[in-house]
Design a protein around this motif. Structure first.
Motif, PDB file in Angstrom:
ATOM      1  N   CYS A   1     -38.810  57.931 -23.680  1.00  0.00           N
ATOM      2  CA  CYS A   1     -39.651  58.367 -22.569  1.00  0.00           C
ATOM      3  C   CYS A   1     -39.193  59.774 -22.141  1.00  0.00           C
ATOM      4  N   PRO A   2     -39.988  60.496 -21.344  1.00  0.00           N
ATOM      5  CA  PRO A   2     -39.612  61.856 -20.927  1.00  0.00           C
ATOM      6  C   PRO A   2     -38.263  61.919 -20.203  1.00  0.00           C
ATOM      7  N   ASP A   3     -37.959  60.923 -19.370  1.00  0.00           N
ATOM      8  CA  ASP A   3     -36.674  60.930 -18.661  1.00  0.00           C
ATOM      9  C   ASP A   3     -35.504  60.809 -19.629  1.00  0.00           C
ATOM     10  N   GLU A   4     -35.663  59.995 -20.670  1.00  0.00           N
ATOM     11  CA  GLU A   4     -34.602  59.846 -21.666  1.00  0.00           C
ATOM     12  C   GLU A   4     -34.414  61.142 -22.453  1.00  0.00           C
ATOM     13  N   ILE A   5     -35.501  61.796 -22.782  1.00  0.00           N
ATOM     14  CA  ILE A   5     -35.420  63.076 -23.499  1.00  0.00           C
ATOM     15  C   ILE A   5     -34.703  64.114 -22.644  1.00  0.00           C
ATOM     16  N   LEU A   6     -35.046  64.162 -21.358  1.00  0.00           N
ATOM     17  CA  LEU A   6     -34.399  65.090 -20.436  1.00  0.00           C
ATOM     18  C   LEU A   6     -32.906  64.798 -20.334  1.00  0.00           C
ATOM     19  N   GLY A   7     -32.543  63.525 -20.218  1.00  0.00           N
ATOM     20  CA  GLY A   7     -31.134  63.154 -20.133  1.00  0.00           C
ATOM     21  C   GLY A   7     -30.364  63.552 -21.377  1.00  0.00           C
ATOM     22  N   LEU A   8     -30.960  63.356 -22.540  1.00  0.00           N
ATOM     23  CA  LEU A   8     -30.304  63.732 -23.792  1.00  0.00           C
ATOM     24  C   LEU A   8     -30.171  65.245 -23.917  1.00  0.00           C
ATOM     25  N   ALA A   9     -31.154  65.986 -23.423  1.00  0.00           N
ATOM     26  CA  ALA A   9     -31.070  67.449 -23.462  1.00  0.00           C
ATOM     27  C   ALA A   9     -29.917  67.934 -22.588  1.00  0.00           C
ATOM     28  N   GLY A  10     -29.738  67.312 -21.443  1.00  0.00           N
ATOM     29  CA  GLY A  10     -28.635  67.668 -20.558  1.00  0.00           C
ATOM     30  C   GLY A  10     -27.291  67.387 -21.196  1.00  0.00           C
ATOM     31  N   ARG A  11     -27.183  66.271 -21.893  1.00  0.00           N
ATOM     32  CA  ARG A  11     -25.929  65.926 -22.582  1.00  0.00           C
ATOM     33  C   ARG A  11     -25.643  66.923 -23.689  1.00  0.00           C
ATOM     34  N   SER A  12     -26.680  67.373 -24.379  1.00  0.00           N
ATOM     35  CA  SER A  12     -26.501  68.345 -25.455  1.00  0.00           C
ATOM     36  C   SER A  12     -25.957  69.661 -24.905  1.00  0.00           C
ATOM     37  N   LEU A  13     -26.527  70.146 -23.810  1.00  0.00           N
ATOM     38  CA  LEU A  13     -26.067  71.376 -23.177  1.00  0.00           C
ATOM     39  C   LEU A  13     -24.627  71.220 -22.707  1.00  0.00           C
ATOM     40  N   GLU A  14     -24.326  70.115 -22.053  1.00  0.00           N
ATOM     41  CA  GLU A  14     -22.975  69.850 -21.567  1.00  0.00           C
ATOM     42  C   GLU A  14     -21.987  69.836 -22.736  1.00  0.00           C
ATOM     43  N   GLY A  15     -22.366  69.210 -23.848  1.00  0.00           N
ATOM     44  CA  GLY A  15     -21.495  69.145 -25.012  1.00  0.00           C
ATOM     45  C   GLY A  15     -21.207  70.517 -25.606  1.00  0.00           C
ATOM     46  N   ARG A  16     -22.220  71.384 -25.632  1.00  0.00           N
ATOM     47  CA  ARG A  16     -22.012  72.728 -26.168  1.00  0.00           C
ATOM     48  C   ARG A  16     -21.050  73.530 -25.293  1.00  0.00           C
TER      49      ARG A  16
ATOM     50  N   LEU B   1     -13.586  74.069 -10.869  1.00  0.00           N
ATOM     51  CA  LEU B   1     -13.605  73.524 -12.226  1.00  0.00           C
ATOM     52  C   LEU B   1     -13.548  74.644 -13.260  1.00  0.00           C
ATOM     53  N   LEU B   2     -12.723  74.454 -14.282  1.00  0.00           N
ATOM     54  CA  LEU B   2     -12.658  75.434 -15.367  1.00  0.00           C
ATOM     55  C   LEU B   2     -13.958  75.467 -16.160  1.00  0.00           C
ATOM     56  N   ARG B   3     -14.571  74.307 -16.285  1.00  0.00           N
ATOM     57  CA  ARG B   3     -15.799  74.201 -17.071  1.00  0.00           C
ATOM     58  C   ARG B   3     -16.931  73.902 -16.096  1.00  0.00           C
ATOM     59  N   PRO B   4     -17.952  74.739 -16.074  1.00  0.00           N
ATOM     60  CA  PRO B   4     -19.054  74.483 -15.133  1.00  0.00           C
ATOM     61  C   PRO B   4     -19.781  73.186 -15.472  1.00  0.00           C
ATOM     62  N   LEU B   5     -20.320  72.571 -14.457  1.00  0.00           N
ATOM     63  CA  LEU B   5     -21.186  71.416 -14.659  1.00  0.00           C
ATOM     64  C   LEU B   5     -22.564  71.949 -15.026  1.00  0.00           C
ATOM     65  N   CYS B   6     -23.088  71.467 -16.113  1.00  0.00           N
ATOM     66  CA  CYS B   6     -24.378  71.976 -16.598  1.00  0.00           C
ATOM     67  C   CYS B   6     -25.505  71.075 -16.126  1.00  0.00           C
TER      68      CYS B   6
END
Length: 112
Positions: A3-18, A64-69
């Motif tokens: 669903c769109p919310d799941e896609i958005l959540g996964l996109a956020g995790r991808s950015l955070e991981g990078r 925080l040394l690493r920003p929250l994305c």
């Protein structure tokens, strides 16, 4: 299918991981220098907690040394939730004074 919310959540995790991986690629002395600079900037800009009756004790707030994305949609939702909490807190004093059930639920001392 997501669903769109799941896609958005996964996109956020991808950015955070990078961002996390980028920080882990920095040499340790660069990370230590960054930490020292953030602490110094916080102190120089009076970013401190103060406590005691007259604020006689204080401590520099750690940055925080690493920003929250956050993606724009996540930031918008966080803003909405923060305003809802703030609105509820603004109503609390009046509710406390006018409703004995609230006073019983949130007992305060005379000084408070």
């Amino acid at each position: 299918m997501l669903c769109p919310d799941e896609i958005l959540g996964l996109a956020g995790r991808s950015l955070e991981g990078r961002v996390r991986r980028a920080l882990h690629h920095l040499p340790p002395d660069a990370v230590q220098a960054l930490d020292a600079r953030l602490r110094g900037d916080a102190r120089d800009n009076d970013l401190v907690y103060e406590w005691g009756d007259h604020g006689e004790q204080s401590a520099v707030i750690r940055i925080l040394l690493r920003p929250l994305c956050l993606l724009p949609e996540q930031l918008s939702y966080l803003h909405h939730v923060s305003l809802s909490i703030l609105d509820a807190l603004k109503r609390l004093p009046e509710m406390y004074l006018s409703d004995k059930h609230v006073r019983r639920t949130l007992p305060l001392s005379r000084d408070e």
